[in-house]
Write a protein that holds these residues in place. Structure first.
Motif, mmCIF file in Angstrom:
data_model
loop_
_atom_site.group_PDB
_atom_site.id
_atom_site.type_symbol
_atom_site.label_atom_id
_atom_site.label_comp_id
_atom_site.label_asym_id
_atom_site.label_seq_id
_atom_site.Cartn_x
_atom_site.Cartn_y
_atom_site.Cartn_z
ATOM 1 N N GLU A 45 0.799 -1.346 0.106
ATOM 2 C CA GLU A 45 -0.110 -0.084 -0.161
ATOM 3 C C GLU A 45 0.818 1.289 0.091
ATOM 4 O O GLU A 45 0.685 2.183 -0.513
ATOM 5 N N ASP A 46 1.933 1.249 0.638
ATOM 6 C CA ASP A 46 2.623 2.518 0.821
ATOM 7 C C ASP A 46 4.236 2.006 0.819
ATOM 8 O O ASP A 46 4.873 1.526 1.729
ATOM 9 N N THR A 47 4.853 2.279 -0.484
ATOM 10 C CA THR A 47 6.303 2.033 -0.559
ATOM 11 C C THR A 47 7.197 2.699 0.435
ATOM 12 O O THR A 47 8.246 2.508 0.644
ATOM 13 N N GLU A 48 6.677 4.155 1.079
ATOM 14 C CA GLU A 48 7.295 4.570 1.987
ATOM 15 C C GLU A 48 7.088 4.433 3.467
ATOM 16 O O GLU A 48 7.616 4.833 4.462
ATOM 17 N N GLY A 49 6.334 3.066 3.698
ATOM 18 C CA GLY A 49 6.022 2.603 5.036
ATOM 19 C C GLY A 49 7.179 2.112 5.483
ATOM 20 O O GLY A 49 8.311 1.799 5.007
ATOM 21 N N SER A 50 7.334 2.062 6.946
ATOM 22 C CA SER A 50 8.363 1.539 7.595
ATOM 23 C C SER A 50 8.443 0.230 7.769
ATOM 24 O O SER A 50 7.586 -0.660 7.695
ATOM 25 N N ILE A 51 9.964 -0.228 7.740
ATOM 26 C CA ILE A 51 10.314 -1.656 8.128
ATOM 27 C C ILE A 51 11.652 -1.558 8.683
ATOM 28 O O ILE A 51 12.388 -0.745 8.948
ATOM 29 N N SER A 52 11.853 -2.724 9.741
ATOM 30 C CA SER A 52 12.842 -2.521 10.654
ATOM 31 C C SER A 52 13.706 -3.921 10.347
ATOM 32 O O SER A 52 12.702 -5.137 10.412
ATOM 33 N N ILE A 53 14.918 -3.718 10.419
ATOM 34 C CA ILE A 53 15.427 -5.036 9.914
ATOM 35 C C ILE A 53 16.630 -5.017 10.903
ATOM 36 O O ILE A 53 17.324 -4.109 11.287
ATOM 37 N N SER A 54 16.980 -6.352 11.260
ATOM 38 C CA SER A 54 18.106 -6.464 12.368
ATOM 39 C C SER A 54 19.235 -7.202 11.397
ATOM 40 O O SER A 54 19.219 -8.332 10.844
ATOM 41 N N HIS A 55 20.594 -6.952 11.910
ATOM 42 C CA HIS A 55 21.786 -7.511 11.483
ATOM 43 C C HIS A 55 22.784 -7.791 12.636
ATOM 44 O O HIS A 55 22.954 -6.760 13.397
#
Length: 166
Positions: free
Chosen positions: A103-113
């Motif tokens: 729905e929103d390409t600027e939506g937030s995602i959190s990733i961990s490394h």
């Protein structure tokens, strides 16, 4: 069409240009050991395929711990340019499905490394990274082809725009 979808379409187009050009190169050259960043052209292609897979699964919310063990499935592709191309085509379809449903390409995602920690970013930034990573390695392939005496193929974004203009 969103700008991110257009950028991803460029990534697909540029990879397809590379695969088309590689059909003009003897298969033995694609696995030829070279003094380069990667040992062979097919090794670069396999890496690109694996990394596109990793980021797609990341976009879907899988963790590194879930993704990394699944990379073993790519070993059967090692050295087989046609099989790598086939798998990448399947990935393009999966990315397209993901982007269509987003729905929103600027939506937030959190990733961990494990080394870099947690990053809070956007879906669009991950797609930008996938495209940029592909651009870098398409350059590796072009240099490797020249090293073997074969022509590369222009895959700059502007050529994509010229080809797609209406």
């Amino acid at each position: 069409m969103s700008q991110i979808q257009k950028l991803y379409d460029y990534h697909v187009w540029a990879n397809q240009e590379i695969f088309q050009q590689l059909k003009n190169v003897p298969a033995v050259n694609l696995n030829q050991e070279l003094e380069s960043v990667f040992p062979s052209v097919n090794a670069v292609l396999l890496h690109m395929c694996q990394v596109d897979y990793v980021w797609l699964k990341t976009l879907y919310g899988e963790t590194r711990e879930q993704i990394i063990p699944n990379l073993a499935q790519f070993e059967e592709l090692r050295g087989d340019q046609e099989a790598i191309e086939h798998r990448m085509t399947a990935l393009y379809e999966e990315y397209s499905e993901f982007l269509t449903g987003l729905e929103d390409t600027e939506g937030s995602i959190s990733i961990s490394h494990p080394h870099y920690g947690t990053l809070h970013t956007t879906y669009a930034d991950i797609i930008r990274h996938v495209v940029n990573h592909g651009t870098y390695h398409r350059g590796n392939i072009s240099a490797m082809l020249h090293q073997m005496g074969h022509k590369g193929v222009p895959t700059d974004y502007i050529y994509f725009l010229y080809e797609r203009r209406d």
